[in-house]
Scaffold this active site. Sequence first.
Site, PDB file in Angstrom:
ATOM      1  N   SER A  61      -9.057 -28.486 -34.073  1.00 34.87           N
ATOM      2  CA  SER A  61      -8.883 -27.050 -34.338  1.00 34.87           C
ATOM      3  C   SER A  61      -9.585 -26.147 -33.343  1.00 34.87           C
ATOM      4  CB  SER A  61      -9.367 -26.720 -35.751  1.00 34.87           C
ATOM      5  OG  SER A  61      -8.471 -27.217 -36.719  1.00 34.87           O
ATOM      6  N   LYS A  64      -7.455 -23.775 -31.468  1.00 32.63           N
ATOM      7  CA  LYS A  64      -7.016 -22.512 -32.052  1.00 32.63           C
ATOM      8  C   LYS A  64      -7.655 -21.313 -31.355  1.00 32.63           C
ATOM      9  CE  LYS A  64      -6.020 -24.592 -36.510  1.00 32.63           C
ATOM     10  NZ  LYS A  64      -6.590 -25.052 -37.780  1.00 32.63           N
ATOM     11  N   SER A 121      -9.384 -21.239 -40.411  1.00 33.26           N
ATOM     12  CA  SER A 121      -8.796 -22.331 -39.632  1.00 33.26           C
ATOM     13  C   SER A 121      -7.422 -22.736 -40.164  1.00 33.26           C
ATOM     14  CB  SER A 121      -9.727 -23.554 -39.613  1.00 33.26           C
ATOM     15  OG  SER A 121      -9.364 -24.464 -38.597  1.00 33.26           O
ATOM     16  N   LYS A 223     -15.547 -21.668 -32.941  1.00 32.75           N
ATOM     17  CA  LYS A 223     -14.621 -22.454 -33.759  1.00 32.75           C
ATOM     18  C   LYS A 223     -15.018 -23.918 -33.843  1.00 32.75           C
ATOM     19  CE  LYS A 223     -10.878 -22.686 -36.178  1.00 32.75           C
ATOM     20  NZ  LYS A 223     -11.502 -23.826 -36.902  1.00 32.75           N
TER      21      LYS A 223
END
Length: 382
Positions: A61, A64, A121, A223
């Site tokens: 993730s 992202k 997320s 993140k």
Amino acid sequence: MTLTRSIILSFALAAAIGLSAPLASTAEALETQAREVFLMDANTNAILLDKNSEVSMPPASMSKIMTAYMVFERLKAGSLSLDDKLPVSEKAWRMGGSKMFVEVGDQIRVEDLLRGVIVQSGNDACIVLAEGIAGSEEAFAEQMTAKAREIGMTGSTFANATGWPHPDHRMTARDLATLANRIITDHPEFYHYYSEKEFTWTDIRQGNRNPLLYKNIGADGLKTGHTEEAGYGLTASAVQNDRRLILVVNGLGSIKERSAESERLMSWGFREFGNYALFESGETVDEAPVWLGAEKTVPLVMAEDLVVTLPRSVRNGMKVSVVYDSPIPAPVPSGQEIATLRVSWPDGVPVEVPLMAGEDVEQLGPFGRIAASIKFLLLGTP
């Protein structure tokens, strides 16, 4: 002849912007449980710690961040607004993994989708944005890869908008740090979303997974990521005393390990290294003799502010010198690169930056050149 002159420094100057330079083996010696690590000073681009930073890895993730960057680019260009609403497809609704919990047929504001991506997320939110911008997730992923190349992320290839496991979806730790830095510098007006600790959508409140936001170390983004192949990772940034560090870790074994190791490495970077302002833009560093010039010397000036990042333990061993071929032949136009400023320290890789002529120096006329040549022959000085 090439002349090297040592310079005595005062450290009272104000810090501004710096330059990129790898640091000493002092940083490389730190052991870490992470499989990949990249720690940099965002003010100077100095690398504090590097472990497998250019190895292709599954970013999970953390990719992202790139999805959000693509949205920020369109918001900045004016082709998209935070209040625009995008439709939720069945593909987005059915997407597994972490979710914002959107419903098929909903029309959702871009700003809410961004929070769904950054704070929660949400894989579903990523797909809604991708389809709304590019028509399909696959087309959006192609645009992500193209943009990555454009901004210098040479080790990144995207197959989707979410970081869902795919053999062709790869990034490097160095690229993630580059991307984090670009988010912060290119889109500061949107960066605040990364420091939000929670976001509620349809009565479902979810907390930000970034563990450093809950520590007292100045963290303000970015993140986390996790898949079975990737392990536990984090791309993070923190500020202390106007100094920003960016950290990327991946391949850790648990949420707890990710939290502890990322805090340890970030704290180590702030504690063991310092930024030192050496010279300001336009400041005269030295005077170089001029051969056959209307002036005997020309000032050597900085083209831009110079700040270097050093291990605090070697500051007293730092040496600064100026290197140039002496004397400088006239004419000398202002702004011409005529010397090099070299900063070195024990076990470190020297930093070198150009020095410019601070003013025009015209060449002597015919009689002046003859007189100067005779003086040189008789006295050995220009």
